[in-house]
Scaffold this motif. Sequence first.
Motif, PDB file in Angstrom:
ATOM      1  N   LEU A 131       0.835  -1.196   0.000  1.00 37.93           N
ATOM      2  CA  LEU A 131       0.000   0.000   0.000  1.00 37.93           C
ATOM      3  C   LEU A 131       0.872   1.248   0.000  1.00 37.93           C
ATOM      4  CD1 LEU A 131      -1.807  -2.296   1.486  1.00 37.93           C
ATOM      5  CD2 LEU A 131      -3.250  -0.365   2.109  1.00 37.93           C
ATOM      6  N   THR A 132       0.472   2.240  -0.783  1.00 44.13           N
ATOM      7  CA  THR A 132       1.241   3.487  -0.778  1.00 44.13           C
ATOM      8  C   THR A 132       0.972   4.297   0.482  1.00 44.13           C
ATOM      9  OG1 THR A 132      -0.499   4.621  -2.037  1.00 44.13           O
ATOM     10  CG2 THR A 132       1.322   3.646  -3.299  1.00 44.13           C
ATOM     11  N   ARG A 133      -0.200   4.130   1.057  1.00 51.56           N
ATOM     12  CA  ARG A 133      -0.489   4.736   2.358  1.00 51.56           C
ATOM     13  C   ARG A 133      -1.575   3.923   3.049  1.00 51.56           C
ATOM     14  NH1 ARG A 133      -5.008   8.469   2.681  1.00 51.56           N
ATOM     15  NH2 ARG A 133      -6.032   8.749   0.654  1.00 51.56           N
ATOM     16  N   GLU A 134      -1.546   3.943   4.390  1.00 49.84           N
ATOM     17  CA  GLU A 134      -2.523   3.188   5.176  1.00 49.84           C
ATOM     18  C   GLU A 134      -3.293   4.086   6.127  1.00 49.84           C
ATOM     19  OE1 GLU A 134      -1.109  -0.664   6.690  1.00 49.84           O
ATOM     20  OE2 GLU A 134       0.798  -0.211   5.704  1.00 49.84           O
ATOM     21  N   GLY A 135      -3.114   5.391   5.987  1.00 49.54           N
ATOM     22  CA  GLY A 135      -3.825   6.348   6.832  1.00 49.54           C
ATOM     23  C   GLY A 135      -3.987   7.656   6.096  1.00 49.54           C
ATOM     24  N   ASP A 136      -4.528   8.646   6.795  1.00 49.99           N
ATOM     25  CA  ASP A 136      -4.765   9.950   6.180  1.00 49.99           C
ATOM     26  C   ASP A 136      -3.503  10.800   6.273  1.00 49.99           C
ATOM     27  OD1 ASP A 136      -5.889  12.165   5.009  1.00 49.99           O
ATOM     28  OD2 ASP A 136      -6.882  12.848   6.838  1.00 49.99           O
ATOM     29  N   TYR A 137      -2.552  10.505   5.411  1.00 49.55           N
ATOM     30  CA  TYR A 137      -1.308  11.263   5.391  1.00 49.55           C
ATOM     31  C   TYR A 137      -0.730  11.260   3.981  1.00 49.55           C
ATOM     32  CZ  TYR A 137       0.437   6.443   5.926  1.00 49.55           C
ATOM     33  OH  TYR A 137       0.662   5.095   5.776  1.00 49.55           O
ATOM     34  N   SER A 138       0.177  12.187   3.768  1.00 52.55           N
ATOM     35  CA  SER A 138       0.926  12.264   2.517  1.00 52.55           C
ATOM     36  C   SER A 138       2.274  11.586   2.743  1.00 52.55           C
ATOM     37  CB  SER A 138       1.119  13.734   2.132  1.00 52.55           C
ATOM     38  OG  SER A 138       2.110  13.878   1.144  1.00 52.55           O
ATOM     39  N   ILE A 139       2.880  11.080   1.685  1.00 50.43           N
ATOM     40  CA  ILE A 139       4.183  10.418   1.851  1.00 50.43           C
ATOM     41  C   ILE A 139       5.303  11.312   1.298  1.00 50.43           C
ATOM     42  CG2 ILE A 139       3.192   8.122   1.880  1.00 50.43           C
ATOM     43  CD1 ILE A 139       4.172   7.726  -0.992  1.00 50.43           C
ATOM     44  N   HIS A 140       5.141  12.614   1.452  1.00 53.59           N
ATOM     45  CA  HIS A 140       6.150  13.558   0.974  1.00 53.59           C
ATOM     46  C   HIS A 140       7.364  13.575   1.898  1.00 53.59           C
ATOM     47  CE1 HIS A 140       3.685  15.935   3.863  1.00 53.59           C
ATOM     48  NE2 HIS A 140       4.864  16.436   4.199  1.00 53.59           N
ATOM     49  N   ASP A 141       8.469  14.073   1.359  1.00 50.19           N
ATOM     50  CA  ASP A 141       9.687  14.237   2.148  1.00 50.19           C
ATOM     51  C   ASP A 141       9.492  15.328   3.197  1.00 50.19           C
ATOM     52  OD1 ASP A 141      10.960  12.332   0.606  1.00 50.19           O
ATOM     53  OD2 ASP A 141      11.868  13.807  -0.751  1.00 50.19           O
ATOM     54  N   SER A 142      10.202  15.212   4.294  1.00 45.32           N
ATOM     55  CA  SER A 142      10.081  16.200   5.369  1.00 45.32           C
ATOM     56  C   SER A 142      10.596  17.574   4.951  1.00 45.32           C
ATOM     57  CB  SER A 142      10.853  15.724   6.606  1.00 45.32           C
ATOM     58  OG  SER A 142      12.215  15.502   6.284  1.00 45.32           O
ATOM     59  N   SER A 143      11.426  17.603   3.906  1.00 42.44           N
ATOM     60  CA  SER A 143      11.974  18.883   3.439  1.00 42.44           C
ATOM     61  C   SER A 143      10.948  19.692   2.650  1.00 42.44           C
ATOM     62  CB  SER A 143      13.204  18.630   2.560  1.00 42.44           C
ATOM     63  OG  SER A 143      12.860  17.807   1.451  1.00 42.44           O
ATOM     64  N   ALA A 144       9.850  19.050   2.226  1.00 42.20           N
ATOM     65  CA  ALA A 144       8.801  19.765   1.486  1.00 42.20           C
ATOM     66  C   ALA A 144       7.944  20.538   2.469  1.00 42.20           C
ATOM     67  CB  ALA A 144       7.960  18.776   0.700  1.00 42.20           C
ATOM     68  N   THR A 145       7.863  21.839   2.283  1.00 39.27           N
ATOM     69  CA  THR A 145       7.157  22.689   3.245  1.00 39.27           C
ATOM     70  C   THR A 145       5.826  23.215   2.723  1.00 39.27           C
ATOM     71  OG1 THR A 145       8.472  24.578   2.496  1.00 39.27           O
ATOM     72  CG2 THR A 145       9.265  23.382   4.447  1.00 39.27           C
ATOM     73  N   THR A 146       5.798  23.746   1.520  1.00 37.81           N
ATOM     74  CA  THR A 146       4.547  24.266   0.971  1.00 37.81           C
ATOM     75  C   THR A 146       3.690  23.103   0.467  1.00 37.81           C
ATOM     76  OG1 THR A 146       5.352  24.521  -1.303  1.00 37.81           O
ATOM     77  CG2 THR A 146       5.772  26.339   0.238  1.00 37.81           C
ATOM     78  N   LEU A 147       2.394  23.361   0.322  1.00 35.69           N
ATOM     79  CA  LEU A 147       1.496  22.312  -0.155  1.00 35.69           C
ATOM     80  C   LEU A 147       1.901  21.854  -1.558  1.00 35.69           C
ATOM     81  CD1 LEU A 147      -0.984  20.557   0.229  1.00 35.69           C
ATOM     82  CD2 LEU A 147      -2.405  22.455  -0.607  1.00 35.69           C
ATOM     83  N   ARG A 148       2.319  22.792  -2.389  1.00 33.21           N
ATOM     84  CA  ARG A 148       2.747  22.435  -3.742  1.00 33.21           C
ATOM     85  C   ARG A 148       3.957  21.520  -3.700  1.00 33.21           C
ATOM     86  NH1 ARG A 148       3.989  26.686  -8.726  1.00 33.21           N
ATOM     87  NH2 ARG A 148       4.499  25.100 -10.301  1.00 33.21           N
TER      88      ARG A 148
END
Length: 247
Positions: free
Chosen positions: A104-121
């Motif tokens: 599964l790419t995700r199992e909850g209500d979260y994004s799997i972005h890197d922690s260095s990504a700050t803005t929504l874009r």
Amino acid sequence: MSHQKAAYPDSEVIGMKGKWLWLGAVLLMIVFTVWELVQLFRSEEVAVFYPMKTTETVLVIDAGHGGADGGAVSPSGTVESAINLDIALKLNQLAGLFGVQTVLTREGDYSIHDSSATTLREQKRSDLENRVALVNGTENAVLISIHQNIYESSSSRGTQVFYASETCRDWAVQTQALFATQVDASNTRQAAVISDTVYLMSHITCPALLVECGFLSNPEDEALLLTPEYQRKLAAVLLAGYIQEFV
């Protein structure tokens, strides 16, 4: 008159009853789900026996969006990402009952972005890149990406299957046909090639389908998509299509 002390305090008895009721509910859900899929496989449109494939595939189940990126939102406020996850988890549970290996790419209500990504874009971009990396890094992967549609007209409704590679066309067509025969006979939509602007589908290297399960802009579709029973039907069709093609 003497009173014999109960073997268990009332609270323990209630707790034991609660556990048995919970276990019974879980078993009932499993029986219902297996029965539903068996009925699907018994239909004339689905073959019961399949030729053995030389390579064991891994079903990657992608619940689209997540976290701050909720995806489409219905006029009444229903968020796409939550429905995507509900269907994905049901598909994963059902696949497990049939011995299908999954990721599964995700199992909850979260994004799997890197922690260095700050803005929504930045988070959206990073999330998509990480999904691509996860899929491409899974040996013998086959992807099903689950989404919901939305349109300016509330009359548009129904599930539609999309594919990027011509090698997936037959899989897409047969899955679309299963949605019509097993879920909604009034659905006349056809499987279609997806736009090359869809990042995930244009950057992965494995067989893949993106499935728009319904229109959140249509009140009837929205009401169905919020029910566990309908979500299980969608999951059963997705698994049936996968098994027909790859198992």
